[in-house]
Motif scaffolding. Structure first.
Motif, PDB file in Angstrom:
ATOM      1  N   GLU A  15       5.306   0.167   6.260  1.00  0.00           N
ATOM      2  CA  GLU A  15       4.871  -0.540   7.472  1.00  0.00           C
ATOM      3  C   GLU A  15       3.566   0.064   7.956  1.00  0.00           C
ATOM      4  N   PHE A  16       2.653  -0.818   8.380  1.00  0.00           N
ATOM      5  CA  PHE A  16       1.437  -0.382   9.041  1.00  0.00           C
ATOM      6  C   PHE A  16       1.519  -0.861  10.485  1.00  0.00           C
ATOM      7  N   LYS A  17       1.731   0.026  11.400  1.00  0.00           N
ATOM      8  CA  LYS A  17       1.795  -0.348  12.830  1.00  0.00           C
ATOM      9  C   LYS A  17       2.621  -1.612  13.053  1.00  0.00           C
ATOM     10  N   GLY A  18       3.817  -1.613  12.514  1.00  0.00           N
ATOM     11  CA  GLY A  18       4.697  -2.757  12.753  1.00  0.00           C
ATOM     12  C   GLY A  18       4.548  -3.893  11.752  1.00  0.00           C
ATOM     13  N   PHE A  19       3.448  -3.888  10.980  1.00  0.00           N
ATOM     14  CA  PHE A  19       3.280  -4.914   9.944  1.00  0.00           C
ATOM     15  C   PHE A  19       3.887  -4.412   8.638  1.00  0.00           C
ATOM     16  N   THR A  20       4.789  -5.207   8.060  1.00  0.00           N
ATOM     17  CA  THR A  20       5.462  -4.767   6.841  1.00  0.00           C
ATOM     18  C   THR A  20       4.682  -5.235   5.611  1.00  0.00           C
ATOM     19  N   ALA A  21       3.963  -4.296   4.981  1.00  0.00           N
ATOM     20  CA  ALA A  21       3.143  -4.634   3.812  1.00  0.00           C
ATOM     21  C   ALA A  21       3.979  -4.619   2.536  1.00  0.00           C
ATOM     22  N   VAL A  22       4.979  -3.749   2.483  1.00  0.00           N
ATOM     23  CA  VAL A  22       5.909  -3.672   1.345  1.00  0.00           C
ATOM     24  C   VAL A  22       7.306  -3.718   1.928  1.00  0.00           C
ATOM     25  N   GLY A  39       0.803 -11.548  -7.722  1.00  0.00           N
ATOM     26  CA  GLY A  39       1.072 -12.143  -6.417  1.00  0.00           C
ATOM     27  C   GLY A  39      -0.229 -12.478  -5.727  1.00  0.00           C
ATOM     28  N   PRO A  40      -0.170 -13.351  -4.736  1.00  0.00           N
ATOM     29  CA  PRO A  40      -1.378 -13.765  -4.032  1.00  0.00           C
ATOM     30  C   PRO A  40      -2.053 -12.596  -3.312  1.00  0.00           C
ATOM     31  N   ASN A  41      -3.272 -12.789  -2.862  1.00  0.00           N
ATOM     32  CA  ASN A  41      -3.989 -11.768  -2.096  1.00  0.00           C
ATOM     33  C   ASN A  41      -3.169 -11.337  -0.901  1.00  0.00           C
ATOM     34  N   GLY A  42      -3.145 -10.015  -0.707  1.00  0.00           N
ATOM     35  CA  GLY A  42      -2.419  -9.485   0.447  1.00  0.00           C
ATOM     36  C   GLY A  42      -0.917  -9.386   0.245  1.00  0.00           C
ATOM     37  N   ALA A  43      -0.446  -9.609  -0.990  1.00  0.00           N
ATOM     38  CA  ALA A  43       1.002  -9.579  -1.253  1.00  0.00           C
ATOM     39  C   ALA A  43       1.584  -8.170  -1.176  1.00  0.00           C
ATOM     40  N   GLY A  44       0.721  -7.162  -1.321  1.00  0.00           N
ATOM     41  CA  GLY A  44       1.199  -5.786  -1.238  1.00  0.00           C
ATOM     42  C   GLY A  44       1.125  -5.017  -2.554  1.00  0.00           C
ATOM     43  N   LYS A  45       0.436  -5.576  -3.534  1.00  0.00           N
ATOM     44  CA  LYS A  45       0.391  -4.958  -4.862  1.00  0.00           C
ATOM     45  C   LYS A  45      -0.276  -3.590  -4.841  1.00  0.00           C
ATOM     46  N   THR A  46      -1.464  -3.547  -4.245  1.00  0.00           N
ATOM     47  CA  THR A  46      -2.181  -2.270  -4.197  1.00  0.00           C
ATOM     48  C   THR A  46      -1.425  -1.259  -3.339  1.00  0.00           C
ATOM     49  N   THR A  47      -0.802  -1.746  -2.291  1.00  0.00           N
ATOM     50  CA  THR A  47      -0.014  -0.838  -1.440  1.00  0.00           C
ATOM     51  C   THR A  47       1.136  -0.228  -2.247  1.00  0.00           C
ATOM     52  N   VAL A  48       1.778  -1.027  -3.092  1.00  0.00           N
ATOM     53  CA  VAL A  48       2.841  -0.481  -3.954  1.00  0.00           C
ATOM     54  C   VAL A  48       2.265   0.631  -4.834  1.00  0.00           C
ATOM     55  N   ASP A 174      -4.927  -1.007 -11.828  1.00  0.00           N
ATOM     56  CA  ASP A 174      -5.084  -1.981 -10.745  1.00  0.00           C
ATOM     57  C   ASP A 174      -6.255  -2.901 -11.077  1.00  0.00           C
ATOM     58  N   GLU A 175      -5.940  -4.115 -11.464  1.00  0.00           N
ATOM     59  CA  GLU A 175      -6.929  -5.142 -11.807  1.00  0.00           C
ATOM     60  C   GLU A 175      -7.956  -4.667 -12.832  1.00  0.00           C
ATOM     61  N   PRO A 176      -7.474  -4.319 -14.021  1.00  0.00           N
ATOM     62  CA  PRO A 176      -8.376  -3.788 -15.045  1.00  0.00           C
ATOM     63  C   PRO A 176      -9.481  -4.752 -15.486  1.00  0.00           C
ATOM     64  N   GLU A 205      -2.696  -7.508 -12.005  1.00  0.00           N
ATOM     65  CA  GLU A 205      -3.717  -8.309 -12.675  1.00  0.00           C
ATOM     66  C   GLU A 205      -3.712  -9.727 -12.127  1.00  0.00           C
ATOM     67  N   HIS A 206      -4.896 -10.215 -11.821  1.00  0.00           N
ATOM     68  CA  HIS A 206      -5.008 -11.581 -11.285  1.00  0.00           C
ATOM     69  C   HIS A 206      -5.211 -12.615 -12.387  1.00  0.00           C
ATOM     70  N   ASN A 207      -5.764 -12.175 -13.521  1.00  0.00           N
ATOM     71  CA  ASN A 207      -6.036 -13.122 -14.599  1.00  0.00           C
ATOM     72  C   ASN A 207      -4.733 -13.467 -15.320  1.00  0.00           C
TER      73      ASN A 207
HETATM   74  N1  ATP Z   1      -4.145   0.939   5.489  1.00  0.00           N
HETATM   75  C1  ATP Z   1      -3.737  -0.263   5.932  1.00  0.00           C
HETATM   76  N2  ATP Z   1      -3.599  -0.518   7.248  1.00  0.00           N
HETATM   77  C2  ATP Z   1      -3.169  -1.711   7.704  1.00  0.00           C
HETATM   78  N3  ATP Z   1      -2.861  -2.750   6.893  1.00  0.00           N
HETATM   79  C3  ATP Z   1      -3.004  -2.581   5.568  1.00  0.00           C
HETATM   80  C4  ATP Z   1      -3.445  -1.335   5.011  1.00  0.00           C
HETATM   81  N4  ATP Z   1      -3.486  -1.457   3.665  1.00  0.00           N
HETATM   82  C5  ATP Z   1      -3.087  -2.711   3.395  1.00  0.00           C
HETATM   83  N5  ATP Z   1      -2.787  -3.377   4.531  1.00  0.00           N
HETATM   84  C6  ATP Z   1      -2.306  -4.765   4.612  1.00  0.00           C
HETATM   85  O1  ATP Z   1      -1.158  -4.878   3.790  1.00  0.00           O
HETATM   86  C7  ATP Z   1      -1.152  -6.123   3.099  1.00  0.00           C
HETATM   87  C8  ATP Z   1      -1.068  -5.889   1.608  1.00  0.00           C
HETATM   88  O2  ATP Z   1      -2.310  -5.387   1.154  1.00  0.00           O
HETATM   89  P1  ATP Z   1      -2.569  -5.003  -0.366  1.00  0.00           P
HETATM   90  O3  ATP Z   1      -3.937  -4.450  -0.434  1.00  0.00           O
HETATM   91  O4  ATP Z   1      -1.464  -4.158  -0.865  1.00  0.00           O
HETATM   92  O5  ATP Z   1      -2.506  -6.435  -1.059  1.00  0.00           O
HETATM   93  P2  ATP Z   1      -2.786  -6.835  -2.574  1.00  0.00           P
HETATM   94  O6  ATP Z   1      -1.596  -7.540  -3.064  1.00  0.00           O
HETATM   95  O7  ATP Z   1      -3.243  -5.658  -3.348  1.00  0.00           O
HETATM   96  O8  ATP Z   1      -3.973  -7.889  -2.383  1.00  0.00           O
HETATM   97  P3  ATP Z   1      -5.235  -8.204  -3.346  1.00  0.00           P
HETATM   98  O9  ATP Z   1      -4.718  -9.133  -4.399  1.00  0.00           O
HETATM   99  O10 ATP Z   1      -6.176  -8.896  -2.416  1.00  0.00           O
HETATM  100  O11 ATP Z   1      -5.765  -6.936  -3.883  1.00  0.00           O
HETATM  101  C9  ATP Z   1      -2.409  -6.862   3.532  1.00  0.00           C
HETATM  102  O12 ATP Z   1      -2.058  -7.751   4.575  1.00  0.00           O
HETATM  103  C10 ATP Z   1      -3.303  -5.761   4.041  1.00  0.00           C
HETATM  104  O13 ATP Z   1      -4.170  -6.230   5.028  1.00  0.00           O
END
Ligand code: ATP
Ligand code: MG
Length: 264
Positions: A15-22, A39-48, A174-176, A205-207
């Protein structure tokens, strides 16, 4: 027989300040496979990925590597265990040659045995191993070029070579193929396939052509949660996946639907 998982997450939450990224992610990566996280942009892949390498601390949940709980381990410890993430080009020293870059990476792996490296013989051995690695990524002919002068795709190959120098058991990519033209994509995809024969790879990977071509298993993330999982055929046939990618119900005429079909 139970499956052999190199990596597992259990109810992983960030969670980021109440927002659940994963959101309650149970990911299981089988040893020896190439596993894609899509997954689509913002799905949480990089956060994982950031959670797996402890660049971020999980809010809740567990991480297991080879069955061992690594939730409390720091990123250096995780790297030492053999989980290595390929960093983007910034990890390559631009003004060193290709060969020097790989040598530096090889030396990094042995920083614990400093005196060892003073002997000429050992340094020769290092060169040999560096050239082997350059061969394996198709960069031998570029060994004396400066990293900064390499074309984009070749830089990614060098980056992968420096990662391989650390001899990872699990490689995170991450997105090679991000930002690459068609030709470079093929080169890097082929390289990943080759590298994946000897180790486990988890990649974002997006491709979708690359995903279809390389992945044994695909996990689809949407809004932080796992939407579905399976091989490419199963995942690409899932109407929820099409919807997630397009934001609307799939229809035969949409480009994204035909793209998924074309390679499936
Ligand atoms: N440090 C952070 N603080 C607040 N929110 C964050 C932070 N890092 C990521 N997020 C939010 O968490 C969500 C997931 O982000 P993430 O970068 O993991 O997505 P992604 O699947 O890798 O997207 P992309 O395909 O665009 O790379 C997004 O809504 C992003 O804005
Ligand atoms: Mg990302």
């Amino acid at each position: 027989m139970s499956q052999d998982y190199i990596l597992e997450t259990r109810n992983l939450v960030k969670e980021f300040k109440g927002f659940t990224a994963v959101d309650d992610v149970n990911l299981k990566v089988e040893r020896g496979t190439i596993h894609a996280l899509i997954g689509p942009n913002g799905a949480g892949k990089t956060t994982v990925f950031n959670l797996l390498t402890k660049f971020l601390t999980p809010t809740r949940g567990q991480l297991l590597f080879n069955g061992r709980d690594i939730t409390k381990a720091d990123s250096a410890a995780i790297a030492r265990m053999g989980v290595v993430r390929s960093f983007q080009i910034s990890a390559v020293f631009p003004h060193l040659t290709v060969l020097e870059n790989v040598r530096v990476a090889l030396q990094q792996k042995r920083t614990d045995s400093f005196a060892f490296w003073r002997s000429e013989k050992v340094l020769d051995g290092l060169n040999e191993r560096a050239l082997e690695l350059l061969d394996s990524v198709g960069l031998r002919e570029f060994s004396h070029a400066k990293a900064v002068d390499l074309p984009y795709g070749r830089k990614r190959s060098l980056e992968i070579a420096t990662t391989l120098a650390l001899d990872p058991e699990l490689l995170l990519l991450d997105e090679p193929t991000q930002g690459m033209g068609h030709e470079d994509v093929s080169v890097v995809a082929e390289l990943i396939k080759e590298v994946g024969k000897e180790r486990t790879i988890l990649m974002v990977e997006h491709n979708l052509n690359v995903v279809a071509d390389l992945s044994d298993t695909i996990t689809v993330l949407q809004r932080g949660a796992i939407l579905t999982e399976g091989d490419y055929q199963a995942v690409s046939a899932d109407p929820r996946v099409r919807e997630a990618y397009m934001g609307v119900e799939a229809d035969e005429t949409s480009p994204a639907a035909s793209k998924m079909e074309a390679v499936g």
